[in-house]
Design an enzyme around this catalytic site. Structure first.
Site, PDB file in Angstrom:
ATOM      1  N   GLU A  50       4.612   6.999   2.978  1.00  0.00           N
ATOM      2  CA  GLU A  50       4.227   7.206   4.382  1.00  0.00           C
ATOM      3  C   GLU A  50       5.462   7.356   5.273  1.00  0.00           C
ATOM      4  OE1 GLU A  50       1.374   4.144   5.386  1.00  0.00           O
ATOM      5  OE2 GLU A  50      -0.135   5.139   4.141  1.00  0.00           O
ATOM      6  N   GLU A  61      -0.588  11.896  -5.537  1.00  0.00           N
ATOM      7  CA  GLU A  61      -0.831  13.013  -6.461  1.00  0.00           C
ATOM      8  C   GLU A  61       0.198  14.109  -6.260  1.00  0.00           C
ATOM      9  OE1 GLU A  61      -2.898  11.465  -4.439  1.00  0.00           O
ATOM     10  OE2 GLU A  61      -4.985  11.596  -5.082  1.00  0.00           O
ATOM     11  N   CYS A  97      -7.420  13.605  -2.125  1.00  0.00           N
ATOM     12  CA  CYS A  97      -7.793  14.214  -0.847  1.00  0.00           C
ATOM     13  C   CYS A  97      -7.852  15.740  -0.994  1.00  0.00           C
ATOM     14  CB  CYS A  97      -6.813  13.808   0.252  1.00  0.00           C
ATOM     15  SG  CYS A  97      -5.253  14.724   0.208  1.00  0.00           S
TER      16      CYS A  97
END
Ligand code: THU
Length: 142
Positions: A50, A61, A97
């Site tokens: 992050e 991923e 996602c």
């Protein structure tokens, strides 16, 4: 369809769980690990990273995928993904996602087997084609 035995899947999930320990997630406290198995047998792991500006955040991923591609490896068979809040085991499996599905589709196509795990023994599997139907890929453009 994956060729992995249950024991090999367990091992790949364990590698994702280990990668999760390196997650840098002070903002969401949601820690993700991934282990991407290349056709040549090498496993590339990744964690989410992050950023204080939020949008530069990279998912686990894509960290694994970019590590592999940056070393010249572009063919894959399976990926294991584990994600949960810090200190917890998730009630839900953590599925890639939409951005990661698209990034994986570029190199893997619909055949990639995606192992979404809560623990080494508790997981579901779907193909990338099931997770991203009618995926837009190189064949559409080239
Ligand atoms: N995250 C991943 O690493 N992979 C996904 O596919 C879903 C989301 C990360 C991004 C962010 O650091 C945190 O999980 C919460 O969204």
């Amino acid at each position: 369809m994956t060729q992995l035995t249950p024991e090999q899947k367990r091992e790949l999930i364990c590698q994702a769980l280990q990668a999760r320990q390196k997650a840098v997630a002070p903002y969401s406290n949601f820690l993700v690990g991934a282990a991407l198995l290349a056709k040549n047998g090498t496993v590339y792991t990744g964690c989410n990273i992050e950023n204080a500006a939020f949008s530069p955040t990279n998912c686990a991923e894509r960290t694994a995928l970019f590590k592999a591609v940056s070393e010249g490896v572009t063919e894959f068979t399976d990926i294991a993904v584990v994600g949960s809040r810090r200190g917890e085991i998730n009630e839900l499996v953590s599925a890639p996602c939409g951005v990661c599905r698209q990034a994986l589709f570029e190199f893997c196509g619909p055949e990639l087997n995606v192992i979404m795990a809560k623990t080494a023994d508790d997981y579901i599997e779907m193909s990338l084609g099931e997770l991203l139907p009618l995926g837009f890929g190189p064949r559409n453009v080239l």
